[in-house]
Write an enzyme that holds these catalytic residues in place. Structure first.
Site, PDB file in Angstrom:
ATOM      1  N   ARG A 153       0.593  -1.281   0.000  1.00  0.00           N
ATOM      2  CA  ARG A 153      -0.013   0.011  -0.149  1.00  0.00           C
ATOM      3  C   ARG A 153       0.949   0.992  -0.056  1.00  0.00           C
ATOM      4  O   ARG A 153       0.453   2.305   1.015  1.00  0.00           O
ATOM      5  CB  ARG A 153      -0.632  -0.026   1.064  1.00  0.00           C
ATOM      6  CG  ARG A 153      -1.962  -0.717   1.647  1.00  0.00           C
ATOM      7  CD  ARG A 153      -2.738  -0.743  -0.090  1.00  0.00           C
ATOM      8  NE  ARG A 153      -4.372  -1.571  -0.008  1.00  0.00           N
ATOM      9  CZ  ARG A 153      -4.214  -2.995  -0.023  1.00  0.00           C
ATOM     10  NH1 ARG A 153      -3.020  -3.893  -0.985  1.00  0.00           N
ATOM     11  NH2 ARG A 153      -5.588  -3.423   0.100  1.00  0.00           N
ATOM     12  N   SER A 233     -10.807  -0.321   2.711  1.00  0.00           N
ATOM     13  CA  SER A 233      -9.987  -0.439   3.709  1.00  0.00           C
ATOM     14  C   SER A 233     -10.104   0.532   4.932  1.00  0.00           C
ATOM     15  O   SER A 233      -9.111   1.652   3.830  1.00  0.00           O
ATOM     16  CB  SER A 233      -8.565  -1.499   4.015  1.00  0.00           C
ATOM     17  OG  SER A 233      -8.988  -3.021   3.494  1.00  0.00           O
ATOM     18  N   GLU A 332      -5.239   4.087   6.000  1.00  0.00           N
ATOM     19  CA  GLU A 332      -4.725   3.563   4.319  1.00  0.00           C
ATOM     20  C   GLU A 332      -4.993   4.921   4.088  1.00  0.00           C
ATOM     21  O   GLU A 332      -4.384   5.133   3.017  1.00  0.00           O
ATOM     22  CB  GLU A 332      -5.378   2.116   4.212  1.00  0.00           C
ATOM     23  CG  GLU A 332      -5.162   2.101   2.873  1.00  0.00           C
ATOM     24  CD  GLU A 332      -5.419   1.285   2.048  1.00  0.00           C
ATOM     25  OE1 GLU A 332      -6.439   1.555   1.025  1.00  0.00           O
ATOM     26  OE2 GLU A 332      -5.666  -0.304   1.919  1.00  0.00           O
TER      27      GLU A 332
HETATM   28  N1  EPU Z   1     -11.895 -10.580   8.858  1.00  0.00           N
HETATM   29  C1  EPU Z   1     -12.539 -10.645  10.673  1.00  0.00           C
HETATM   30  N2  EPU Z   1     -13.982  -9.290  10.530  1.00  0.00           N
HETATM   31  C2  EPU Z   1     -13.781  -8.476   9.857  1.00  0.00           C
HETATM   32  C3  EPU Z   1     -12.486  -8.462   8.832  1.00  0.00           C
HETATM   33  C4  EPU Z   1     -11.703  -9.160   8.731  1.00  0.00           C
HETATM   34  O1  EPU Z   1     -12.246 -11.494  11.418  1.00  0.00           O
HETATM   35  O2  EPU Z   1     -13.872  -7.742  10.670  1.00  0.00           O
HETATM   36  C5  EPU Z   1     -10.893 -11.718   9.122  1.00  0.00           C
HETATM   37  C6  EPU Z   1     -11.100 -12.118   8.083  1.00  0.00           C
HETATM   38  O3  EPU Z   1     -11.952 -14.112   8.437  1.00  0.00           O
HETATM   39  C7  EPU Z   1      -9.613 -12.814   7.581  1.00  0.00           C
HETATM   40  C8  EPU Z   1      -9.337 -11.515   7.510  1.00  0.00           C
HETATM   41  O4  EPU Z   1      -9.414 -10.733   8.839  1.00  0.00           O
HETATM   42  O5  EPU Z   1      -9.479 -13.635   8.390  1.00  0.00           O
HETATM   43  C9  EPU Z   1      -8.348 -10.365   6.440  1.00  0.00           C
HETATM   44  O6  EPU Z   1      -9.863 -10.122   6.459  1.00  0.00           O
HETATM   45  P1  EPU Z   1     -10.268  -9.959   4.377  1.00  0.00           P
HETATM   46  O7  EPU Z   1      -9.774 -11.286   3.674  1.00  0.00           O
HETATM   47  O8  EPU Z   1     -11.458  -9.630   4.530  1.00  0.00           O
HETATM   48  O9  EPU Z   1      -8.634  -9.037   4.208  1.00  0.00           O
HETATM   49  P2  EPU Z   1      -8.100  -7.641   4.986  1.00  0.00           P
HETATM   50  O10 EPU Z   1      -6.801  -7.957   5.262  1.00  0.00           O
HETATM   51  O11 EPU Z   1      -9.206  -7.411   5.932  1.00  0.00           O
HETATM   52  C10 EPU Z   1      -6.991  -7.195   2.631  1.00  0.00           C
HETATM   53  C11 EPU Z   1      -7.143  -5.165   2.112  1.00  0.00           C
HETATM   54  C12 EPU Z   1      -8.776  -5.800   0.868  1.00  0.00           C
HETATM   55  C13 EPU Z   1      -8.952  -6.660   0.075  1.00  0.00           C
HETATM   56  C14 EPU Z   1      -8.476  -7.613   1.332  1.00  0.00           C
HETATM   57  C15 EPU Z   1      -8.667  -9.124   0.328  1.00  0.00           C
HETATM   58  C16 EPU Z   1      -5.218  -4.369   3.169  1.00  0.00           C
HETATM   59  C17 EPU Z   1      -5.724  -2.173   3.684  1.00  0.00           C
HETATM   60  N3  EPU Z   1      -6.703  -4.400   2.058  1.00  0.00           N
HETATM   61  O12 EPU Z   1      -8.279  -6.787   4.014  1.00  0.00           O
HETATM   62  O13 EPU Z   1      -8.303  -4.171   0.495  1.00  0.00           O
HETATM   63  O14 EPU Z   1      -9.661  -6.336  -0.700  1.00  0.00           O
HETATM   64  O15 EPU Z   1      -7.125  -7.859   1.758  1.00  0.00           O
HETATM   65  O16 EPU Z   1      -7.006  -9.103  -0.150  1.00  0.00           O
HETATM   66  O17 EPU Z   1      -4.822  -4.411   2.706  1.00  0.00           O
HETATM   67  C18 EPU Z   1      -8.713  -1.962   0.422  1.00  0.00           C
HETATM   68  O18 EPU Z   1      -7.218  -1.502   0.612  1.00  0.00           O
HETATM   69  O19 EPU Z   1      -9.638  -1.063   0.389  1.00  0.00           O
HETATM   70  C19 EPU Z   1      -9.240  -2.927  -0.152  1.00  0.00           C
HETATM   71  C20 EPU Z   1     -10.669  -3.778   0.031  1.00  0.00           C
END
Ligand code: EPU
Length: 355
Positions: A153, A233, A332
């Protein structure tokens, strides 16, 4: 130069810029010594005030030129193009590789700034060059991938400044896609999808199917900014010492099943959404700003919140996460004040919560 203009932003916040410049057509009206702000579709900004006293610059370049070598497609894309539509067009032409980045809001020109990424892929993998107008040198420059200094990012475009404002206006991005690109399906929910598909069909799913699946996954938990205003995010996923992560897993009852992603030899990446969720903050509201019910990493403008209300909610989230897990979250989303972008971490630290 046209008169006052509302700054587009997916948080649906009302903020009026003193003037606006369509780039590059109205480049001669640009005054680099007055405040300015470069905005694509505004999908990663938090506007803190109702006025921006400066020039709103919006890039209009929209060329879409495909050329090819023996084993790759090289695509030249105007910075003003919509990212998702561009991806659709690429797939229609049989150019695959970036399908995991489906439905990410914003423009092509904004994509390299924060090195957009999702489901195991980042745009940095495809960038061969970025052409930008360098405000300091007053000329166009072409940066190679290395010069862009991409990281999680992050890129040079977030750090190089001219008088504390962005130094570059991205006009054109060149991407390279291998002709024999394999779909990437290692990440979380895509993995299961690919395994099921392979069992049924004996092969990996086609890029268009991965694209459809990514759209389905995102639509199932990420709110559509047109329906529920948000900027994706809100925070970066924190990168911490391996040791700290292991300690949390062993000692904090909430963290026993915490996902830990490899990052480097000594560092790991944690899921901020998981931490915020486990801290009990899902659904927490402050004056119309809300932690999203399905994805705690997303803050939404639920009803008429102001930019400062969203910032106050973000501050609460940061304080809670720090108290519970000794981890400092970093936004972010970029914070825009009356005259310029401000450092989001400093802004939140200094923000006084009156109520
Ligand atoms: N999780 C929870 N509760 C929540 C949210 C997430 O337990 O409320 C857990 C999920 O179950 C999973 C883990 O946290 O085990 C990661 O969650 P998720 O796969 O939804 O991805 P993220 O890490 O929250 C990142 C990116 C997203 C991208 C997704 C998928 C960043 C800051 N965000 O989110 O990017 O779509 O991975 O690759 O790196 C963005 O940048 O705006 C964005 C949406």
């Amino acid at each position: 130069m046209s008169k006052q203009k509302l700054i587009p932003n997916t948080f649906a916040l009302k903020c009026i810029a003193d003037s606006s410049i369509a780039w590059p057509e109205q480049q001669n009206q640009f005054d680099k010594n007055q405040p300015y702000l470069v905005v694509g579709e505004g999908s990663n900004i938090l506007l803190l005030q109702e006025f921006f006293h400066g020039q709103l610059i919006q890039v209009n370049n929209s060329q879409f030129v495909v050329s090819q070598t023996q084993d790759a497609y090289i695509v030249e894309l105007g910075g003003g193009l919509n990212w998702h539509q561009t991806l659709v067009q690429l797939l229609e032409q049989g150019i695959q590789g970036a399908e995991n980045l489906a439905l990410i809001p914003g423009t092509v020109g904004a994509a390299p700034v924060q090195n957009i990424g999702a489901y195991g892929i980042e745009i940095a993998q495809f960038v061969v060059a970025v052409e930008a107008y360098d405000i300091q040198l007053e000329q166009r420059v072409k940066l190679t991938t290395e010069q862009c200094q991409f990281a999680y990012r992050d890129s040079i475009f977030k750090h190089q400044t001219y008088q504390s404002k962005s130094r570059f206006i991205i006009e054109t991005v060149w991407l390279k896609f291998a002709k024999n690109a394999q779909v990437v399906t290692e990440y979380g929910p895509l993995k299961q999808f690919a395994e099921d598909y392979q069992q049924q069909h004996g092969s990996l799913p086609a890029a268009t199917l991965v694209f459809d699946e990514v759209c389905r996954i995102r639509q199932s938990k990420l709110p559509d900014p047109k329906v529920l205003p948000n900027a994706g995010s809100f925070f970066k996923n924190p990168i911490v010492d391996k040791q700290h992560a292991q300690q949390l897993q062993q000692q904090n009852a909430h963290c026993a099943d915490m996902p830990i992603y490899p990052y480097s030899d000594n560092l790991v990446k944690l899921a901020a959404g998981f931490l915020i969720d486990k801290a009990g903050f899902k659904g927490l509201e402050h004056k119309g700003a809300k932690v999203h019910e399905l994805q705690a990493l997303v803050l939404v403008n639920n009803s008429q919140a102001k930019g400062t209300d969203i910032a106050k909610l973000a501050k609460r989230v940061c304080e809670k996460v720090e108290a519970e897990y000794q981890i400092k979250l970093q936004p972010e989303v970029r914070f825009i004040h009356e005259f310029a972008e401000v450092d989001a971490v400093e802004y939140l630290t200094e923000l006084v919560e009156v109520n």
